[in-house]
Design a protein around this motif. Structure first.
Motif, PDB file in Angstrom:
ATOM      1  N   LEU A  34       3.289  35.007 -19.769  1.00 44.01           N
ATOM      2  CA  LEU A  34       3.130  34.085 -20.890  1.00 44.01           C
ATOM      3  C   LEU A  34       4.114  32.922 -20.828  1.00 44.01           C
ATOM      4  O   LEU A  34       3.957  31.937 -21.549  1.00 44.01           O
ATOM      5  CB  LEU A  34       3.268  34.841 -22.218  1.00 44.01           C
ATOM      6  CG  LEU A  34       2.231  35.955 -22.429  1.00 44.01           C
ATOM      7  CD1 LEU A  34       2.461  36.651 -23.759  1.00 44.01           C
ATOM      8  CD2 LEU A  34       0.809  35.432 -22.324  1.00 44.01           C
ATOM      9  N   ASN A  35       5.121  33.026 -19.961  1.00 42.09           N
ATOM     10  CA  ASN A  35       6.063  31.938 -19.731  1.00 42.09           C
ATOM     11  C   ASN A  35       5.868  31.407 -18.314  1.00 42.09           C
ATOM     12  O   ASN A  35       5.688  32.188 -17.378  1.00 42.09           O
ATOM     13  CB  ASN A  35       7.510  32.433 -19.881  1.00 42.09           C
ATOM     14  CG  ASN A  35       7.807  32.873 -21.293  1.00 42.09           C
ATOM     15  OD1 ASN A  35       7.619  32.121 -22.232  1.00 42.09           O
ATOM     16  ND2 ASN A  35       8.248  34.106 -21.452  1.00 42.09           N
ATOM     17  N   PRO A  66       4.516  25.703 -10.297  1.00 35.13           N
ATOM     18  CA  PRO A  66       4.580  26.204 -11.677  1.00 35.13           C
ATOM     19  C   PRO A  66       3.261  26.886 -12.053  1.00 35.13           C
ATOM     20  O   PRO A  66       2.179  26.316 -11.867  1.00 35.13           O
ATOM     21  CB  PRO A  66       4.810  24.947 -12.512  1.00 35.13           C
ATOM     22  CG  PRO A  66       5.438  23.969 -11.565  1.00 35.13           C
ATOM     23  CD  PRO A  66       4.797  24.257 -10.236  1.00 35.13           C
ATOM     24  N   THR A  67       3.370  28.112 -12.569  1.00 44.57           N
ATOM     25  CA  THR A  67       2.214  28.977 -12.828  1.00 44.57           C
ATOM     26  C   THR A  67       2.404  29.677 -14.166  1.00 44.57           C
ATOM     27  O   THR A  67       3.537  29.939 -14.579  1.00 44.57           O
ATOM     28  CB  THR A  67       2.106  30.020 -11.683  1.00 44.57           C
ATOM     29  OG1 THR A  67       2.068  29.333 -10.431  1.00 44.57           O
ATOM     30  CG2 THR A  67       0.878  30.880 -11.822  1.00 44.57           C
ATOM     31  N   ILE A  68       1.285  29.990 -14.825  1.00 40.73           N
ATOM     32  CA  ILE A  68       1.350  30.682 -16.118  1.00 40.73           C
ATOM     33  C   ILE A  68       0.084  31.525 -16.293  1.00 40.73           C
ATOM     34  O   ILE A  68      -0.901  31.318 -15.590  1.00 40.73           O
ATOM     35  CB  ILE A  68       1.517  29.662 -17.284  1.00 40.73           C
ATOM     36  CG1 ILE A  68       2.135  30.312 -18.519  1.00 40.73           C
ATOM     37  CG2 ILE A  68       0.215  28.938 -17.590  1.00 40.73           C
ATOM     38  CD1 ILE A  68       2.722  29.329 -19.515  1.00 40.73           C
ATOM     39  N   GLY A  69       0.120  32.443 -17.236  1.00 38.68           N
ATOM     40  CA  GLY A  69      -1.060  33.272 -17.508  1.00 38.68           C
ATOM     41  C   GLY A  69      -1.377  34.152 -16.319  1.00 38.68           C
ATOM     42  O   GLY A  69      -0.499  34.790 -15.752  1.00 38.68           O
ATOM     43  N   GLY A  88       8.958  25.877 -18.482  1.00 36.06           N
ATOM     44  CA  GLY A  88       9.339  25.937 -19.888  1.00 36.06           C
ATOM     45  C   GLY A  88       8.148  26.140 -20.814  1.00 36.06           C
ATOM     46  O   GLY A  88       8.322  26.456 -21.988  1.00 36.06           O
ATOM     47  N   GLN A  89       6.944  25.974 -20.295  1.00 37.41           N
ATOM     48  CA  GLN A  89       5.731  26.155 -21.089  1.00 37.41           C
ATOM     49  C   GLN A  89       5.545  27.628 -21.449  1.00 37.41           C
ATOM     50  O   GLN A  89       5.902  28.516 -20.691  1.00 37.41           O
ATOM     51  CB  GLN A  89       4.533  25.654 -20.270  1.00 37.41           C
ATOM     52  CG  GLN A  89       3.223  25.659 -21.014  1.00 37.41           C
ATOM     53  CD  GLN A  89       2.099  25.046 -20.166  1.00 37.41           C
ATOM     54  OE1 GLN A  89       2.332  24.440 -19.130  1.00 37.41           O
ATOM     55  NE2 GLN A  89       0.873  25.241 -20.630  1.00 37.41           N
ATOM     56  N   ARG A  90       4.973  27.867 -22.648  1.00 38.86           N
ATOM     57  CA  ARG A  90       4.659  29.221 -23.104  1.00 38.86           C
ATOM     58  C   ARG A  90       3.249  29.204 -23.673  1.00 38.86           C
ATOM     59  O   ARG A  90       2.843  28.246 -24.313  1.00 38.86           O
ATOM     60  CB  ARG A  90       5.674  29.642 -24.170  1.00 38.86           C
ATOM     61  CG  ARG A  90       5.453  31.058 -24.681  1.00 38.86           C
ATOM     62  CD  ARG A  90       6.656  31.583 -25.477  1.00 38.86           C
ATOM     63  NE  ARG A  90       6.346  32.839 -26.112  1.00 38.86           N
ATOM     64  CZ  ARG A  90       6.166  34.002 -25.483  1.00 38.86           C
ATOM     65  NH1 ARG A  90       6.274  34.058 -24.184  1.00 38.86           N
ATOM     66  NH2 ARG A  90       5.891  35.111 -26.141  1.00 38.86           N
TER      67      ARG A  90
END
Length: 147
Positions: free
Chosen positions: A20-21, A30-33, A43-45
């Motif tokens: 989630l971060n 940069p990767t998320i989810g 820094g994204q959530r």
């Protein structure tokens, strides 16, 4: 648009893991989810629901690329296995692969045998076999062969 087989979505969830971060993947992206990279900033959530939506969008986009590249009939599971492959490696990798060439020659077994060759990533400038990719390719082969 044709839906993605649930087994393929489960495969991608398991292979990617839920974050989630934002984090940097082994390739420094940069990767998320569940492995989502488009527009991600450190820094994204996000929420779990957003992660699921990203996964559905990313796998649908990958499946659309599969649909463009593959010229032979596929079962939903075969299409899902290939969508997972494209989601992970990109359409260019599939497009230039022996896997696709064999598949489009209707050599389904030969195509399945190509998945395990795609287990390397460049880490700190060195071509490295990643255990996570070995596991993912094995799961994709299993799904592909279930057809």
């Amino acid at each position: 648009m044709k839906p993605i087989h649930p087994d393929a979505l489960a495969l991608a969830r398991n292979a990617e893991g839920l974050y989630l971060n934002a984090y940097l993947c082994p390739a420094g992206v940069p990767t998320i989810g569940y492995g989502h990279t488009a527009g991600v900033k450190m820094g994204q959530r996000i929420t779990a629901s957003q992660a699921e939506n990203f996964l559905l969008e990313d796998m649908a986009a990958a499946a659309a690329q599969v649909d463009k590249l593959v010229k032979v009939p596929l079962t939903d599971r075969q299409r899902g296995a290939l969508a997972s492959f494209v989601f992970n490696l990109g359409a260019g990798a599939l497009g230039s692969s022996t896997l696709l060439r064999r598949l489009n020659q209707r050599d389904y077994a030969g195509a399945a045998a190509e998945f395990p060759k795609w287990v390397y990533a460049t880490v700190n400038g060195v071509k490295t076999q990643l255990p996570g990719l070995v596991k993912r390719r094995a799961a994709e082969v299993k799904l592909f062969e279930k057809g």
